[in-house]
Motif scaffolding. Structure first.
Motif, PDB file in Angstrom:
ATOM      1  N   ILE A 130       0.919  -1.008   0.160  1.00  0.00           N
ATOM      2  CA  ILE A 130      -0.001   0.004  -0.052  1.00  0.00           C
ATOM      3  C   ILE A 130       0.579   1.185  -0.065  1.00  0.00           C
ATOM      4  N   GLU A 131       2.218   1.167   0.678  1.00  0.00           N
ATOM      5  CA  GLU A 131       2.998   2.407   0.952  1.00  0.00           C
ATOM      6  C   GLU A 131       3.506   2.679  -0.545  1.00  0.00           C
ATOM      7  N   ALA A 240      -2.788  -1.421   9.455  1.00  0.00           N
ATOM      8  CA  ALA A 240      -3.173   0.148   9.485  1.00  0.00           C
ATOM      9  C   ALA A 240      -1.615   0.749  10.158  1.00  0.00           C
ATOM     10  N   GLU A 241      -1.397  -0.162  11.391  1.00  0.00           N
ATOM     11  CA  GLU A 241      -0.337   0.281  12.125  1.00  0.00           C
ATOM     12  C   GLU A 241       1.095   0.326  11.578  1.00  0.00           C
ATOM     13  N   TYR A 242       1.247  -1.048  10.555  1.00  0.00           N
ATOM     14  CA  TYR A 242       2.581  -0.887  10.094  1.00  0.00           C
ATOM     15  C   TYR A 242       2.427   0.120   8.915  1.00  0.00           C
ATOM     16  N   ARG A 246       5.236   3.337   8.670  1.00  0.00           N
ATOM     17  CA  ARG A 246       6.142   3.522   7.404  1.00  0.00           C
ATOM     18  C   ARG A 246       5.976   5.118   6.608  1.00  0.00           C
ATOM     19  N   LEU A 247       4.513   5.407   7.167  1.00  0.00           N
ATOM     20  CA  LEU A 247       4.632   6.803   6.392  1.00  0.00           C
ATOM     21  C   LEU A 247       4.920   8.202   7.436  1.00  0.00           C
ATOM     22  N   ALA A 248       5.415   7.318   8.540  1.00  0.00           N
ATOM     23  CA  ALA A 248       5.768   8.424   9.581  1.00  0.00           C
ATOM     24  C   ALA A 248       6.563   9.673   9.168  1.00  0.00           C
ATOM     25  N   ASP A 249       7.595   9.420   8.227  1.00  0.00           N
ATOM     26  CA  ASP A 249       8.489  10.372   7.863  1.00  0.00           C
ATOM     27  C   ASP A 249       8.220  11.167   6.836  1.00  0.00           C
ATOM     28  N   SER A 250       6.883  11.042   6.268  1.00  0.00           N
ATOM     29  CA  SER A 250       6.346  11.701   4.993  1.00  0.00           C
ATOM     30  C   SER A 250       5.522  12.883   5.683  1.00  0.00           C
ATOM     31  N   ASN A 251       5.077  13.718   4.714  1.00  0.00           N
ATOM     32  CA  ASN A 251       4.304  14.945   4.937  1.00  0.00           C
ATOM     33  C   ASN A 251       2.740  14.532   4.564  1.00  0.00           C
ATOM     34  N   ILE A 252       2.506  13.272   4.901  1.00  0.00           N
ATOM     35  CA  ILE A 252       0.967  12.950   4.577  1.00  0.00           C
ATOM     36  C   ILE A 252       0.161  13.064   5.814  1.00  0.00           C
ATOM     37  N   ASN A 253      -0.983  13.550   5.792  1.00  0.00           N
ATOM     38  CA  ASN A 253      -1.573  13.430   6.953  1.00  0.00           C
ATOM     39  C   ASN A 253      -2.541  12.278   7.058  1.00  0.00           C
ATOM     40  N   LEU A 254      -2.543  11.344   8.308  1.00  0.00           N
ATOM     41  CA  LEU A 254      -3.075  10.266   8.319  1.00  0.00           C
ATOM     42  C   LEU A 254      -4.413  10.215   9.430  1.00  0.00           C
ATOM     43  N   LYS A 255      -5.361   9.592   9.105  1.00  0.00           N
ATOM     44  CA  LYS A 255      -6.626   9.558   9.951  1.00  0.00           C
ATOM     45  C   LYS A 255      -7.169   8.163  10.156  1.00  0.00           C
ATOM     46  N   ILE A 256      -7.137   7.710  11.210  1.00  0.00           N
ATOM     47  CA  ILE A 256      -7.652   6.194  11.327  1.00  0.00           C
ATOM     48  C   ILE A 256      -8.778   5.988  12.318  1.00  0.00           C
ATOM     49  N   ILE A 257      -9.671   5.660  11.507  1.00  0.00           N
ATOM     50  CA  ILE A 257     -11.026   5.416  12.291  1.00  0.00           C
ATOM     51  C   ILE A 257     -11.272   3.896  12.950  1.00  0.00           C
TER      52      ILE A 257
END
Length: 451
Positions: A130-131, A240-242, A246-257
């Motif tokens: 997915i990443e 979702a956790e993984y 993996r996206l933590a170092d990007s400028n992507i805003n992430l929302k988990i429901i």
């Protein structure tokens, strides 16, 4: 090869099916007789009732003469113990499914300490896939070869594209980029195209290129999708956790429901940069309130296929987001494929490909064996990376002079890190790695591509 599979769940049964098709001698082990019967009734495999951690059960399954044991029960600890007992009892290779993120940072230590040939983590592999597709939003699928120096991208040709009506042989001169179209999917038909093949709008094409040339092709062919900046994930699963990590170092805003409050609290501690919402996403007001209409990507990763399908259909209707739908049971694959579900993610198939690659490599130790293996179009087309050993019969012979099996294409030659998209004049040397795309099944050696 004689292979023992411990655990008849989704991954175990899929593995048994695929390895049985490749002609291996399969024994499946499970404590549940109903799960075991379901597999043995549908496949030509032997079943043994019992625990994979029981020495007696493993002996009954034939561990002393087995070539490989794969443990894919629902427990990481049981899988590791099963592999340890197998190694103590025989000299077979062992593969364990290890899913817990807590073990991930220590996985090399665990492999070495227990003598494992391989560990598999379906959730991590799914997150990685997915990443890749988030970082390359124009692609439907991305696979890597030659240690990241070559990529295989699946792309959709949009309406009124510059590619519509263009012949494969005209691509390089017209767009001035070094790529090779190796597979074309048109409706239910799959083609490994020749130079005279004419592309059409709505085709799905798979291209081989270096990462930079792939990006160049996407831009010049105008198969462009806006960069992904905002992602909504439904289901606070391990995937979702993984993915979030993996996206933590990007400028992507992430929302988990996620509707489980305890899991939300865990995710809040693990993922300080993500927004965690405690709610039931099946409530349509929740998705609207959380801004589904403005997101760039939507991933439905709950443990229920039916819920994932409904949520993805809703997201498709109310947004222009790139959609990811996790489906683990493809019982009605023909119906599901006609739904606008975006990219279907199936962890068990991702895992199966990794193990098939390992099994084929085991069968050809010391030869011109497999370095990587991917299924491009379900079970119809494979892309394989072979090492060209001294036993290869095609060394030094121009490709145009070789008698290759039908529907077999030499897509790329990697020579000491230098990537070549070959013409008929090019040839393979000892030490090269070679990427082959073919509809022929069960290739184990580079020599297998010859008639």
């Amino acid at each position: 090869m004689k292979i023992i599979i411990v655990g008849c769940g989704k991954v175990g049964s899929t593995l048994a099916e695929q390895l049985d098709k490749e002609g291996h001698d399969i024994v499946v082990v499970d404590k549940k007789s109903a799960a075991l019967k379901k597999v043995t009734d549908s496949l030509d495999v032997m079943g043994v009732i019992g625990s994979g951690t029981s020495h007696r059960t493993l002996l009954e399954a034939g561990i002393e003469t087995a070539d490989l044991l794969i443990s894919v029960t629902g427990s990481d600890e049981l899988n590791l113990l099963c592999c340890l007992i197998a190694r103590k009892t025989s000299r077979c290779h062992t593969i364990a499914r290890v899913r817990n993120p807590q073990y991930n940072e220590e996985i090399e230590f665990i492999k070495e300490g227990l003598g494992l040939s391989m560990t598999i983590n379906p959730e991590l592999e799914t997150a990685v896939e997915i990443e890749r597709l988030i970082r390359l939003p124009s692609a439907i699928k991305v696979e890597t070869f030659a240690k990241g120096k070559v990529e295989l991208l699946k792309l959709h040709i949009p309406e009124h594209s510059v590619l519509d009506g263009m012949k494969i042989s005209e691509l390089s001169d017209t767009l001035r980029c070094k790529v090779l179209v190796c597979v074309v999917e048109r409706g239910n038909n799959v083609y490994i195209p020749s130079g005279g093949f004419e592309l059409s709008s709505n085709d799905l094409i798979s291209i081989i290129a270096s990462p930079q040339n792939a990006i160049d092709f996407v831009h010049k062919s105008r198969i462009l999708v806006n960069d992904i900046k905002n992602i909504m994930i439904v289901g606070g699963s391990t995937i979702a956790e993984y993915l979030a990590l993996r996206l933590a170092d990007s400028n992507i805003n992430l929302k988990i429901i996620e509707q489980n409050l305890e899991r939300c609290e865990e995710l809040s501690e693990l993922l300080p940069d993500a927004i965690i919402i405690n709610a039931n996403a099946a409530d349509r007001d929740v998705l609207i309130e959380e801004g589904i209409e403005d997101i760039d990507a939507f991933a439905s990763l709950t443990n229920l296929d039916e819920e994932n399908i409904i949520l993805s259909l809703y997201a498709k209707k109310h947004s222009k987001a790139k959609i990811f739908t996790k489906i683990t049971r493809l019982t009605y694959e023909d119906i599901i494929s006609e739904m606008p579900l975006g990219i279907i993610i199936n962890p068990k198939f991702i895992t199966t490909d990794s193990i098939l690659q390992h099994v084929r490599a085991m069968q050809n130790c010391g030869g011109s064996g497999i370095e990587a293996l991917y299924r491009i179009v379900s079970n119809k087309v494979e892309a394989l990376e072979f090492y060209a050993g001294k036993n290869a019969k095609l060394l030094g012979i121009p490709l145009e002079a070789l008698s290759l099996k039908p529907n077999t294409l030499v897509c790329c030659i990697n020579r000491n890190g230098e990537i070549t998209i070959p013409t008929g004049k090019d040839y393979i040397l000892e030490g090269d790695t070679v990427i082959i795309v073919t509809t022929n099944k069960g290739l184990y050696d580079l020599n297998d591509i010859l008639l």
